[in-house]
Design a protein around this motif. Structure first.
Motif, PDB file in Angstrom:
ATOM      1  N   THR A   1       4.348   4.866 -19.426  1.00 19.99           N
ATOM      2  CA  THR A   1       2.953   5.283 -19.587  1.00 19.99           C
ATOM      3  C   THR A   1       2.030   4.745 -18.492  1.00 19.99           C
ATOM      4  OG1 THR A   1       2.553   3.395 -21.062  1.00 19.99           O
ATOM      5  CG2 THR A   1       3.183   5.496 -22.088  1.00 19.99           C
ATOM      6  N   GLU A   2       2.386   3.623 -17.873  1.00 12.67           N
ATOM      7  CA  GLU A   2       1.443   2.966 -16.967  1.00 12.67           C
ATOM      8  C   GLU A   2       1.830   3.014 -15.496  1.00 12.67           C
ATOM      9  OE1 GLU A   2       0.260  -0.955 -18.115  1.00 12.67           O
ATOM     10  OE2 GLU A   2       0.198  -0.471 -20.235  1.00 12.67           O
ATOM     11  N   ILE A   3       3.079   3.311 -15.169  1.00 10.28           N
ATOM     12  CA  ILE A   3       3.488   3.173 -13.778  1.00 10.28           C
ATOM     13  C   ILE A   3       2.838   4.213 -12.866  1.00 10.28           C
ATOM     14  CG2 ILE A   3       5.564   4.615 -13.959  1.00 10.28           C
ATOM     15  CD1 ILE A   3       6.936   2.511 -12.105  1.00 10.28           C
ATOM     16  N   VAL A   4       2.688   5.449 -13.341  1.00  7.36           N
ATOM     17  CA  VAL A   4       2.094   6.484 -12.489  1.00  7.36           C
ATOM     18  C   VAL A   4       0.628   6.182 -12.186  1.00  7.36           C
ATOM     19  CG1 VAL A   4       1.467   8.917 -12.322  1.00  7.36           C
ATOM     20  CG2 VAL A   4       3.741   8.275 -13.146  1.00  7.36           C
ATOM     21  N   PRO A   5      -0.216   5.908 -13.204  1.00  6.86           N
ATOM     22  CA  PRO A   5      -1.602   5.556 -12.850  1.00  6.86           C
ATOM     23  C   PRO A   5      -1.718   4.269 -12.040  1.00  6.86           C
ATOM     24  CG  PRO A   5      -1.196   5.270 -15.213  1.00  6.86           C
ATOM     25  CD  PRO A   5      -0.039   6.011 -14.655  1.00  6.86           C
ATOM     26  N   ALA A   6      -0.807   3.316 -12.288  1.00  3.67           N
ATOM     27  CA  ALA A   6      -0.847   2.071 -11.512  1.00  3.67           C
ATOM     28  C   ALA A   6      -0.557   2.340 -10.039  1.00  3.67           C
ATOM     29  CB  ALA A   6       0.160   1.074 -12.075  1.00  3.67           C
ATOM     30  N   VAL A   7       0.454   3.164  -9.776  1.00  2.00           N
ATOM     31  CA  VAL A   7       0.829   3.472  -8.388  1.00  2.00           C
ATOM     32  C   VAL A   7      -0.284   4.243  -7.687  1.00  2.00           C
ATOM     33  CG1 VAL A   7       2.395   4.818  -6.951  1.00  2.00           C
ATOM     34  CG2 VAL A   7       3.308   3.375  -8.770  1.00  2.00           C
ATOM     35  N   THR A   8      -0.766   5.302  -8.322  1.00  2.00           N
ATOM     36  CA  THR A   8      -1.776   6.144  -7.667  1.00  2.00           C
ATOM     37  C   THR A   8      -3.088   5.398  -7.466  1.00  2.00           C
ATOM     38  OG1 THR A   8      -2.337   7.077  -9.851  1.00  2.00           O
ATOM     39  CG2 THR A   8      -0.765   8.297  -8.486  1.00  2.00           C
ATOM     40  N   THR A   9      -3.448   4.529  -8.401  1.00  2.00           N
ATOM     41  CA  THR A   9      -4.669   3.739  -8.235  1.00  2.00           C
ATOM     42  C   THR A   9      -4.514   2.735  -7.095  1.00  2.00           C
ATOM     43  OG1 THR A   9      -5.202   3.940 -10.589  1.00  2.00           O
ATOM     44  CG2 THR A   9      -6.284   2.167  -9.373  1.00  2.00           C
ATOM     45  N   SER A  10      -3.321   2.153  -6.980  1.00  2.00           N
ATOM     46  CA  SER A  10      -3.103   1.155  -5.930  1.00  2.00           C
ATOM     47  C   SER A  10      -3.204   1.761  -4.543  1.00  2.00           C
ATOM     48  CB  SER A  10      -1.731   0.491  -6.110  1.00  2.00           C
ATOM     49  OG  SER A  10      -0.683   1.355  -5.712  1.00  2.00           O
TER      50      SER A  10
ATOM     51  N   TRP B   1      -5.482   3.502  -3.292  1.00  2.00           N
ATOM     52  CA  TRP B   1      -6.837   3.358  -2.746  1.00  2.00           C
ATOM     53  C   TRP B   1      -6.976   2.050  -1.968  1.00  2.00           C
ATOM     54  CZ3 TRP B   1     -10.276   7.230  -2.762  1.00  2.00           C
ATOM     55  CH2 TRP B   1     -10.087   8.269  -3.673  1.00  2.00           C
ATOM     56  N   ILE B   2      -6.218   1.057  -2.359  1.00  2.00           N
ATOM     57  CA  ILE B   2      -6.284  -0.246  -1.698  1.00  2.00           C
ATOM     58  C   ILE B   2      -5.209  -0.374  -0.625  1.00  2.00           C
ATOM     59  CG2 ILE B   2      -6.057  -2.745  -2.036  1.00  2.00           C
ATOM     60  CD1 ILE B   2      -7.121  -2.313  -4.883  1.00  2.00           C
ATOM     61  N   TRP B   3      -3.973  -0.027  -0.993  1.00  2.00           N
ATOM     62  CA  TRP B   3      -2.846  -0.362  -0.130  1.00  2.00           C
ATOM     63  C   TRP B   3      -2.616   0.606   1.019  1.00  2.00           C
ATOM     64  CZ3 TRP B   3      -1.299  -4.996   0.231  1.00  2.00           C
ATOM     65  CH2 TRP B   3      -1.422  -5.863  -0.865  1.00  2.00           C
TER      66      TRP B   3
ATOM     67  N   PRO C   1      -4.995   1.888   3.141  1.00  2.00           N
ATOM     68  CA  PRO C   1      -5.687   1.316   4.316  1.00  2.00           C
ATOM     69  C   PRO C   1      -5.156  -0.056   4.723  1.00  2.00           C
ATOM     70  CG  PRO C   1      -7.134   1.344   2.394  1.00  2.00           C
ATOM     71  CD  PRO C   1      -5.947   2.152   2.048  1.00  2.00           C
ATOM     72  N   VAL C   2      -4.793  -0.895   3.731  1.00  2.00           N
ATOM     73  CA  VAL C   2      -4.270  -2.228   4.061  1.00  2.00           C
ATOM     74  C   VAL C   2      -2.973  -2.114   4.854  1.00  2.00           C
ATOM     75  CG1 VAL C   2      -3.230  -4.308   3.065  1.00  2.00           C
ATOM     76  CG2 VAL C   2      -5.378  -3.437   2.148  1.00  2.00           C
ATOM     77  N   MET C   3      -2.079  -1.241   4.439  1.00  2.00           N
ATOM     78  CA  MET C   3      -0.799  -1.116   5.127  1.00  2.00           C
ATOM     79  C   MET C   3      -0.933  -0.353   6.447  1.00  2.00           C
ATOM     80  SD  MET C   3       0.758  -2.957   3.131  1.00  2.00           S
ATOM     81  CE  MET C   3       2.279  -2.987   4.061  1.00  2.00           C
ATOM     82  N   THR C   4      -1.945   0.484   6.571  1.00  2.00           N
ATOM     83  CA  THR C   4      -2.197   1.131   7.859  1.00  2.00           C
ATOM     84  C   THR C   4      -2.539   0.086   8.915  1.00  2.00           C
ATOM     85  OG1 THR C   4      -2.977   3.168   6.787  1.00  2.00           O
ATOM     86  CG2 THR C   4      -3.632   2.801   9.073  1.00  2.00           C
ATOM     87  N   VAL C   5      -3.373  -0.878   8.533  1.00  2.00           N
ATOM     88  CA  VAL C   5      -3.691  -1.986   9.439  1.00  2.00           C
ATOM     89  C   VAL C   5      -2.434  -2.806   9.724  1.00  2.00           C
ATOM     90  CG1 VAL C   5      -5.001  -4.135   9.688  1.00  2.00           C
ATOM     91  CG2 VAL C   5      -6.101  -2.105   8.719  1.00  2.00           C
ATOM     92  N   SER C   6      -1.645  -3.054   8.676  1.00  2.00           N
ATOM     93  CA  SER C   6      -0.435  -3.869   8.840  1.00  2.00           C
ATOM     94  C   SER C   6       0.539  -3.252   9.831  1.00  2.00           C
ATOM     95  CB  SER C   6       0.250  -4.053   7.481  1.00  2.00           C
ATOM     96  OG  SER C   6       1.460  -4.764   7.609  1.00  2.00           O
ATOM     97  N   PHE C   7       0.885  -1.983   9.619  1.00  2.00           N
ATOM     98  CA  PHE C   7       1.869  -1.337  10.486  1.00  2.00           C
ATOM     99  C   PHE C   7       1.288  -0.978  11.850  1.00  2.00           C
ATOM    100  CE2 PHE C   7       3.672  -0.074   6.225  1.00  2.00           C
ATOM    101  CZ  PHE C   7       4.752  -0.931   6.309  1.00  2.00           C
ATOM    102  N   GLY C   8      -0.031  -0.854  11.933  1.00  2.00           N
ATOM    103  CA  GLY C   8      -0.641  -0.482  13.191  1.00  2.00           C
ATOM    104  C   GLY C   8      -0.926  -1.649  14.119  1.00  2.00           C
ATOM    105  N   PHE C   9      -1.238  -2.832  13.547  1.00  2.00           N
ATOM    106  CA  PHE C   9      -1.729  -3.921  14.387  1.00  2.00           C
ATOM    107  C   PHE C   9      -1.069  -5.283  14.162  1.00  2.00           C
ATOM    108  CE2 PHE C   9      -5.256  -0.906  13.822  1.00  2.00           C
ATOM    109  CZ  PHE C   9      -5.488  -0.556  15.135  1.00  2.00           C
ATOM    110  N   VAL C  10      -0.468  -5.516  12.992  1.00  2.00           N
ATOM    111  CA  VAL C  10       0.045  -6.848  12.665  1.00  2.00           C
ATOM    112  C   VAL C  10       1.465  -7.013  13.198  1.00  2.00           C
ATOM    113  CG1 VAL C  10       0.590  -8.457  10.791  1.00  2.00           C
ATOM    114  CG2 VAL C  10      -1.416  -6.958  10.613  1.00  2.00           C
TER     115      VAL C  10
END
Length: 255
Positions: free
Chosen positions: A193-202, A204-206, A208-217
Motif C-alpha cells: 500500500t505504501e511503496i508506490v506513493p513513497a517512491v513517487t513522492t521521493s 521530488w527530492i532525489w 535533483p539531488v542525484m542529478t547534482v551527484s552524477f553530474g558534479f560529485v
C-alpha cells in the motif's frame, strides 16, 4: 575615548579574523582526516557516517514533532493532567527509534555502495569511455571538468530512481517490520500500500539531488554526499514512518 573605541573595534575585528582562520583550518584538517579514512576504510567510514547522520536526524525529528504538538496544545489553551503527562512522554527521545535509524545507516551505506558499483558497470556498457577518458580516471568519473555528459547523467538518474529507489524502500520497510517484530503479512501489506506513493513522492527530492551527484560529485564522494543529503530526508522518513504502528499500540492500550 574615540581612540579607545577604535582600538576596541580593531581588536574585536582581529579576534574575529583569527577565529575564522582557525575555524577554517580546523575544518580543513577534519576534512583531510575524513578523506583519509574514506580512502583507507571506505565501507567502515561510510557506515559510521550513515549511522551517525540517521540517528541524529531521527532525534531532531522527534524533538521537532514533540515541539509542534506542544505548541498546538498551547494554542488550544486547555491542558488536563493526562494531557500534560502525554506531553512529557512525547518530549522524551524514543531511544528505540534512534537505535533503529542508527542500525539502518550502515545497511543503507552498504547497499548504496554496492548499487553504485552495479550502476557504474551498466553506465559503462551503455556509454563506453573513449580512449582519452579511459586514460584519465577523473574524466571517467566526470570530475576532471565541469562539462558533464548530460545524456549519461540522465541515464544514471533514471536507472537509479526507477530500479534502486523501489528496492531501497522495499528493504527499508522490511527492515522496519523485522526490527519492530511485526508479522510478515502486516509488513507485506504495508509494502503493497505504501511503496508506490513513497517512491513517487521521493522523486521530488532525489531526482535533483542525484542529478547534482552524477553530474558534479566525484565517484568516491557520492556515497558520503548521498548520506549527507539523506540527513534531511531521514527526518522526513522519521516523521512519516518512524512511528509506524504507534497509533495501533495506543489503541490497544486504551482498550
Amino acid at each position: 575615548a574615540g581612540a579607545v573605541a577604535g582600538k576596541a573595534v580593531a581588536a574585536t575585528g582581529a579576534a574575529l579574523l583569527v577565529k575564522n582562520v582557525a575555524t577554517m583550518s580546523l575544518a580543513k584538517d577534519m576534512w583531510a582526516t575524513y578523506s583519509g579514512l574514506l580512502s583507507v576504510y571506505p565501507l567502515a567510514t561510510k557506515s559510521v557516517t550513515g549511522s551517525f547522520l540517521y540517528s541524529l536526524s531521527d532525534g531532531i525529528a522527534q524533538k521537532a514533532t514533540a515541539a509542534k504538538a506542544s505548541a498546538d496544545e498551547d494554542e488550544a489553551d486547555e491542558t488536563s493532567a493526562d494531557d500534560a503527562a502525554d506531553r512529557d512522554e512525547r518530549s522524551d527521545i524514543d531511544r528505540g527509534r534512534v537505535a533503529r535509524f542508527a542500525a539502518w545507516g550502515p545497511i543503507d551505506a552498504f547497499m548504496t555502495t554496492a548499487w553504485y558499483g552495479v550502476l557504474d558497470s551498466w553506465t559503462e556498457a551503455v556509454f563506453p569511455p573513449d580512449a582519452a577518458s579511459a586514460a584519465d580516471p577523473d574524466a571517467v568519473a566526470g570530475v576532471a571538468t565541469h562539462t558533464a555528459n548530460w545524456s549519461k547523467v540522465a541515464f544514471e538518474v533514471a536507472v537509479d530512481q526507477t530500479v534502486y529507489c523501489p528496492i531501497w524502500f522495499l528493504v527499508f520497510f522490511s527492515f522496519t517490520g523485522i526490527w519492530e517484530r511485526r508479522p510478515a503479512v502486516e509488513t507485506a501489506t504495508r509494502i503493497k500500500t505504501e511503496i508506490v506513493p513513497a517512491v513517487t513522492t521521493s522523486w521530488w527530492i532525489w531526482v535533483p539531488v542525484m542529478t547534482v551527484s552524477f553530474g558534479f560529485v566525484p565517484s568516491e564522494l557520492r556515497v558520503p554526499y548521498y548520506l549527507v543529503a539523506s540527513f534531511a530526508y531521514a527526518m522526513l522518513l522519521s516523521a512519516l514512518w518512524g512511528d509506524a504502528g504507534a497509533g495501533e499500540e495506543r489503541s490497544e492500550e486504551d482498550a
